[in-house]
Structure formats: C-alpha cells, structure tokens
Design a protein around this motif. Structure first.
Motif, PDB file in Angstrom:
ATOM      1  N   ALA A  24       0.825  -1.215   0.000  1.00  0.00           N
ATOM      2  CA  ALA A  24       0.000   0.000   0.000  1.00  0.00           C
ATOM      3  C   ALA A  24       0.853   1.257   0.000  1.00  0.00           C
ATOM      4  N   VAL A  25       1.950   1.266   0.766  1.00  0.00           N
ATOM      5  CA  VAL A  25       2.755   2.482   0.824  1.00  0.00           C
ATOM      6  C   VAL A  25       3.581   2.644  -0.447  1.00  0.00           C
ATOM      7  N   PHE A  26       4.000   1.550  -1.092  1.00  0.00           N
ATOM      8  CA  PHE A  26       4.657   1.672  -2.394  1.00  0.00           C
ATOM      9  C   PHE A  26       3.705   2.303  -3.411  1.00  0.00           C
ATOM     10  N   ALA A  27       2.451   1.881  -3.375  1.00  0.00           N
ATOM     11  CA  ALA A  27       1.449   2.450  -4.270  1.00  0.00           C
ATOM     12  C   ALA A  27       1.247   3.934  -3.969  1.00  0.00           C
ATOM     13  N   ALA A  28       1.201   4.295  -2.687  1.00  0.00           N
ATOM     14  CA  ALA A  28       1.032   5.698  -2.291  1.00  0.00           C
ATOM     15  C   ALA A  28       2.223   6.540  -2.747  1.00  0.00           C
ATOM     16  N   MET A  29       3.418   6.000  -2.651  1.00  0.00           N
ATOM     17  CA  MET A  29       4.608   6.712  -3.122  1.00  0.00           C
ATOM     18  C   MET A  29       4.506   7.018  -4.609  1.00  0.00           C
ATOM     19  N   ALA A  30       4.087   6.031  -5.384  1.00  0.00           N
ATOM     20  CA  ALA A  30       3.990   6.221  -6.834  1.00  0.00           C
ATOM     21  C   ALA A  30       2.913   7.227  -7.205  1.00  0.00           C
ATOM     22  N   ARG A  31       1.877   7.341  -6.374  1.00  0.00           N
ATOM     23  CA  ARG A  31       0.816   8.325  -6.623  1.00  0.00           C
ATOM     24  C   ARG A  31       1.207   9.724  -6.155  1.00  0.00           C
ATOM     25  N   GLY A  32       2.277   9.828  -5.414  1.00  0.00           N
ATOM     26  CA  GLY A  32       2.675  11.102  -4.849  1.00  0.00           C
ATOM     27  C   GLY A  32       2.016  11.401  -3.521  1.00  0.00           C
ATOM     28  N   ASN A 263      20.959   5.059 -16.840  1.00  0.00           N
ATOM     29  CA  ASN A 263      20.584   6.325 -16.216  1.00  0.00           C
ATOM     30  C   ASN A 263      19.294   6.108 -15.441  1.00  0.00           C
ATOM     31  N   GLU A 264      18.960   7.051 -14.596  1.00  0.00           N
ATOM     32  CA  GLU A 264      17.830   6.838 -13.689  1.00  0.00           C
ATOM     33  C   GLU A 264      16.493   6.710 -14.417  1.00  0.00           C
ATOM     34  N   ALA A 265      16.433   7.164 -15.669  1.00  0.00           N
ATOM     35  CA  ALA A 265      15.172   7.106 -16.411  1.00  0.00           C
ATOM     36  C   ALA A 265      14.725   5.679 -16.685  1.00  0.00           C
ATOM     37  N   VAL A 266      15.647   4.703 -16.620  1.00  0.00           N
ATOM     38  CA  VAL A 266      15.282   3.308 -16.919  1.00  0.00           C
ATOM     39  C   VAL A 266      14.846   2.548 -15.669  1.00  0.00           C
ATOM     40  N   ILE A 267      14.807   3.211 -14.518  1.00  0.00           N
ATOM     41  CA  ILE A 267      14.421   2.564 -13.265  1.00  0.00           C
ATOM     42  C   ILE A 267      12.987   2.948 -12.927  1.00  0.00           C
ATOM     43  N   THR A 268      12.141   1.956 -12.706  1.00  0.00           N
ATOM     44  CA  THR A 268      10.716   2.187 -12.460  1.00  0.00           C
ATOM     45  C   THR A 268      10.362   1.900 -11.002  1.00  0.00           C
ATOM     46  N   PRO A 269       9.675   2.799 -10.338  1.00  0.00           N
ATOM     47  CA  PRO A 269       9.186   2.490  -8.983  1.00  0.00           C
ATOM     48  C   PRO A 269       8.198   1.322  -9.025  1.00  0.00           C
ATOM     49  N   ILE A 270       8.351   0.384  -8.124  1.00  0.00           N
ATOM     50  CA  ILE A 270       7.458  -0.783  -8.101  1.00  0.00           C
ATOM     51  C   ILE A 270       6.012  -0.353  -7.859  1.00  0.00           C
ATOM     52  N   GLY A 271       5.825   0.788  -7.227  1.00  0.00           N
ATOM     53  CA  GLY A 271       4.471   1.292  -7.006  1.00  0.00           C
ATOM     54  C   GLY A 271       3.724   1.556  -8.298  1.00  0.00           C
ATOM     55  N   ALA A 272       4.442   1.901  -9.369  1.00  0.00           N
ATOM     56  CA  ALA A 272       3.798   2.125 -10.660  1.00  0.00           C
ATOM     57  C   ALA A 272       3.218   0.832 -11.210  1.00  0.00           C
ATOM     58  N   VAL A 273       3.882  -0.294 -10.919  1.00  0.00           N
ATOM     59  CA  VAL A 273       3.369  -1.601 -11.334  1.00  0.00           C
ATOM     60  C   VAL A 273       2.145  -1.960 -10.502  1.00  0.00           C
ATOM     61  N   ILE A 274       2.219  -1.722  -9.209  1.00  0.00           N
ATOM     62  CA  ILE A 274       1.098  -2.005  -8.313  1.00  0.00           C
ATOM     63  C   ILE A 274      -0.137  -1.212  -8.735  1.00  0.00           C
ATOM     64  N   ASN A 275       0.068   0.055  -9.110  1.00  0.00           N
ATOM     65  CA  ASN A 275      -1.043   0.922  -9.483  1.00  0.00           C
ATOM     66  C   ASN A 275      -1.557   0.681 -10.900  1.00  0.00           C
ATOM     67  N   GLY A 276      -0.865  -0.171 -11.663  1.00  0.00           N
ATOM     68  CA  GLY A 276      -1.288  -0.443 -13.031  1.00  0.00           C
ATOM     69  C   GLY A 276      -0.809   0.575 -14.040  1.00  0.00           C
ATOM     70  N   ASP A 277       0.123   1.437 -13.649  1.00  0.00           N
ATOM     71  CA  ASP A 277       0.655   2.451 -14.556  1.00  0.00           C
ATOM     72  C   ASP A 277       1.849   1.945 -15.361  1.00  0.00           C
ATOM     73  N   HIS A 278       2.375   0.790 -14.995  1.00  0.00           N
ATOM     74  CA  HIS A 278       3.480   0.167 -15.715  1.00  0.00           C
ATOM     75  C   HIS A 278       3.204  -1.330 -15.767  1.00  0.00           C
ATOM     76  N   GLN A 279       3.492  -1.949 -16.903  1.00  0.00           N
ATOM     77  CA  GLN A 279       3.144  -3.362 -17.071  1.00  0.00           C
ATOM     78  C   GLN A 279       4.057  -4.313 -16.312  1.00  0.00           C
ATOM     79  N   GLY A 280       5.213  -3.831 -15.848  1.00  0.00           N
ATOM     80  CA  GLY A 280       6.148  -4.735 -15.188  1.00  0.00           C
ATOM     81  C   GLY A 280       6.889  -5.579 -16.202  1.00  0.00           C
ATOM     82  N   ARG A 281       6.925  -6.868 -15.983  1.00  0.00           N
ATOM     83  CA  ARG A 281       7.547  -7.778 -16.947  1.00  0.00           C
ATOM     84  C   ARG A 281       6.731  -7.789 -18.240  1.00  0.00           C
ATOM     85  N   SER A 282       7.415  -7.718 -19.374  1.00  0.00           N
ATOM     86  CA  SER A 282       6.702  -7.719 -20.650  1.00  0.00           C
ATOM     87  C   SER A 282       6.964  -8.969 -21.483  1.00  0.00           C
ATOM     88  N   SER A 283       7.916  -9.815 -21.057  1.00  0.00           N
ATOM     89  CA  SER A 283       8.154 -11.073 -21.761  1.00  0.00           C
ATOM     90  C   SER A 283       8.787 -12.083 -20.820  1.00  0.00           C
TER      91      SER A 283
END
Length: 321
Positions: A24-32, A263-283
């Motif tokens: 829940a807090v990872f999700a909250a972090m990703a939402r700001g 670079n830092e642009a290739v690192i995704t917060p896990i909260g974005a995956v939890i919130n459905g904003d990033h697909q996570g693993r794609s293959s």
C-alpha cells in the motif's frame, strides 16, 4: 506517548500484514501521496558499525516519523541481532511524539515484504525454483515471504559461509520446499527467482550466471559502496525499485549509474506496477531486477500498524516526556 516494545511485535504484526502495508505504501509513493526524506547513513568508526536515520511522511495513512538504527556486525557474538532499529512516530497534526516502537523484527518483516511484492509482480508465472544468496538472519524472513508470494516447488541456496546454510534449509523444510546447497553457477542455472540478501561490498553474482527470464530481488545493498551483483547484470535487466532516488545513490543501481551503464530514467518504482501504470515484466525472456534499498516509509507504516494493534489489544505502554 506510547511504547510498543520489541518483545510484543511478533504477536502484533504478521508477515501477511506487513506485505499489505508495504504494498500500500509503495502504491502511495507512486501516486505522490507519500514521500521519503533524504537518508543519513554513516560508518561510526566504532564497533565496525553503520548507523543512520530514515524518515518520511505517508499522507495517505498519516504516518510521520523516523527509524534510527543500523548494523553492528559483532552483535551476534553477544547474543543480539546485528541489525538494531527503533521507530519514532509523530502526530502529523501537531508534531508531538506519539509512539516509540521496537524496530528489529519490523525491519525484517518489511524488508521481506518488499521482496515478496516484487516477486509477485515481476516473476514469471511459471517460476518454480527459488534461489537465495545469503543465509543470515534476514534470509529466513525472505524465504517465508517469498513462499507466500509465489508457489515455488523447490529452492537452492548459496552463502559465503556454507556452515550457515542448514538454518535456511530447516526453514525450507518447515514450509515444504526441498532445499539444496549449490555453487553460484548452479544457482544461476537452476533458479527462476533469485534473492540476494548479504552485506557484501563486492559483486557476488555475475551477468553470465543468470539465465534469461530470471527475476532478481536484490535486498542487501542499502549503503554507499555496497554491491551484490555486477553492474553488467544490472544494466542487462529491466529495473524496478522502491525509490529511484535511493536506488541511484545507495542501492544496487549506484554502481551501474557511476559507470554510465544506465541512467535513472530506466528505473521504475514498483508502485507504478502495483497501481497499473506500468506493465512490469513484458516477456518471459526478460531479466527483471528489483533494487530493494529499504525506505523509511516501509518502517513507518508497519510501526503504525503495530501501535494500532497494541492499542486495540491493550498492551501498549504509556508515559509522558
């Protein structure tokens, strides 16, 4: 002010509850809706200890405070846990201290929960073999949490000091996972998911040892200079973390950043995956890597949970300061 001593934590916070709070807090972090503050982490120059502060504010859950503590490598010989932590919570409306909470077990639970969140979200659905690099106190918590997050069929383990592996094997046997002590090469060849949980300052696992499709939860690097896997492996993986700012400065990604491999642009917060904003693993061929640096908000939300449950059970101690 309330006190929830260390001796009460095991009866108040389960691994499952810690998982829910951390997710829940990872999700909250990703939402700001929740923010960590800059970490202070220093070598004391005494007792070979690392000491620091982690703090933050979860606006969604109204948890404000800090965790103070660190790592004393000589503690085990004294009958104490090497990691020592205490959480202080404050009333976000007034700034007054509201609770003092024993943080040792909570730290173990929240660290294992973070790894489990990543495994559930990023590992291949057909993953069968869990690999563990490290066999210290935290490794058993990692094992239990990972087994709850995914239906593994067996596990393999490696540790720099192999005489410590029977303790890990006993926990695996307890939860019904066949265990085998292996070399690092064998571990990479067999494991679908690998957890690294060491205090290493030099890379242990190499890119050539990891198969396509593997998920790695790298949980030991939380200080400048620490490193569990080589930078080339980090650069070859699809990268996720609890918090990007910590990942690039004191987490597993710090070395690949310094070497200009990522670079830092290739690192995704896990909260974005939890919130459905990033697909996570794609293959199924991707190597995914979760850089678990350990953020203060993890500590605050599990400590706040402990306080609420202690109040409900009538076991919290109260005093004035």
């Amino acid at each position: 002010m309330l006190i929830v001593p260390e001796r009460l934590i095991a009866d108040l916070v389960t691994a499952e509850a810690a998982y829910e709070a951390v997710e829940a807090v990872f999700a909250a972090m990703a939402r700001g809706d929740a923010r960590n503050f800059p970490v202070v982490r220093e070598a004391l120059g005494h007792a070979d200890a690392l000491y620091g502060f982690k703090s933050g504010f979860d606006r969604a859950g109204l948890a404000l405070g800090l965790k103070s503590g660190g790592y004393w490598p000589g503690n085990m010989a004294k009958g104490l846990t090497n990691h020592q932590s205490t959480v202080v919570l404050f009333d976000p409306d007034t700034g007054q201290p509201s609770a003092l909470v024993g943080g040792n077990l909570l730290t173990a639970l929240r660290t294992a929960a973070a790894s489990a969140v990543a495994i559930k979200r990023l590992a291949r659905k057909d993953a069968k073999v869990l690999g563990m690099i490290g066999a210290g106190h935290q490794a058993t918590f990692q094992l239990r949490a990972a087994a709850k997050a995914h239906p593994f069929e067996r596990m393999v383990g490696w540790n720099l000091h192999p005489e410590m592996l029977p303790k890990l094997a006993a926990v695996a046997d307890e939860i019904g996972l066949p265990f085998e002590a292996v070399t690092l090469v064998q571990l990479g060849q067999q494991a679908d998911v690998i957890i690294t949980i060491t205090s290493s300052f030099a890379p242990i696992l190499k890119r050539a040892q990891v198969r396509p499709g593997t998920h790695l939860s790298c949980m030991g690097t939380d200080t400048v200079g620490k490193q569990e896997v080589e930078s080339g492996l980090v650069a070859a993986a699809k990268l996720f973390t609890d918090e990007v700012a910590q990942s690039i400065t004191l987490g597993e990604c710090q070395h690949a950043i310094t070497e200009d491999l990522i670079n830092e642009a290739v690192i995704t917060p896990i909260g974005a995956v939890i919130n459905g904003d990033h697909q996570g693993r794609s293959s199924d061929d991707e190597i995914t890597l979760f850089d678990g640096t350990g953020v203060g908000l993890q500590d605050l939300v599990v400590a706040a949970m402990a306080v609420e449950r202690a109040k409900a059970a009538g076991v919290a101690l109260e005093f004035e300061i």
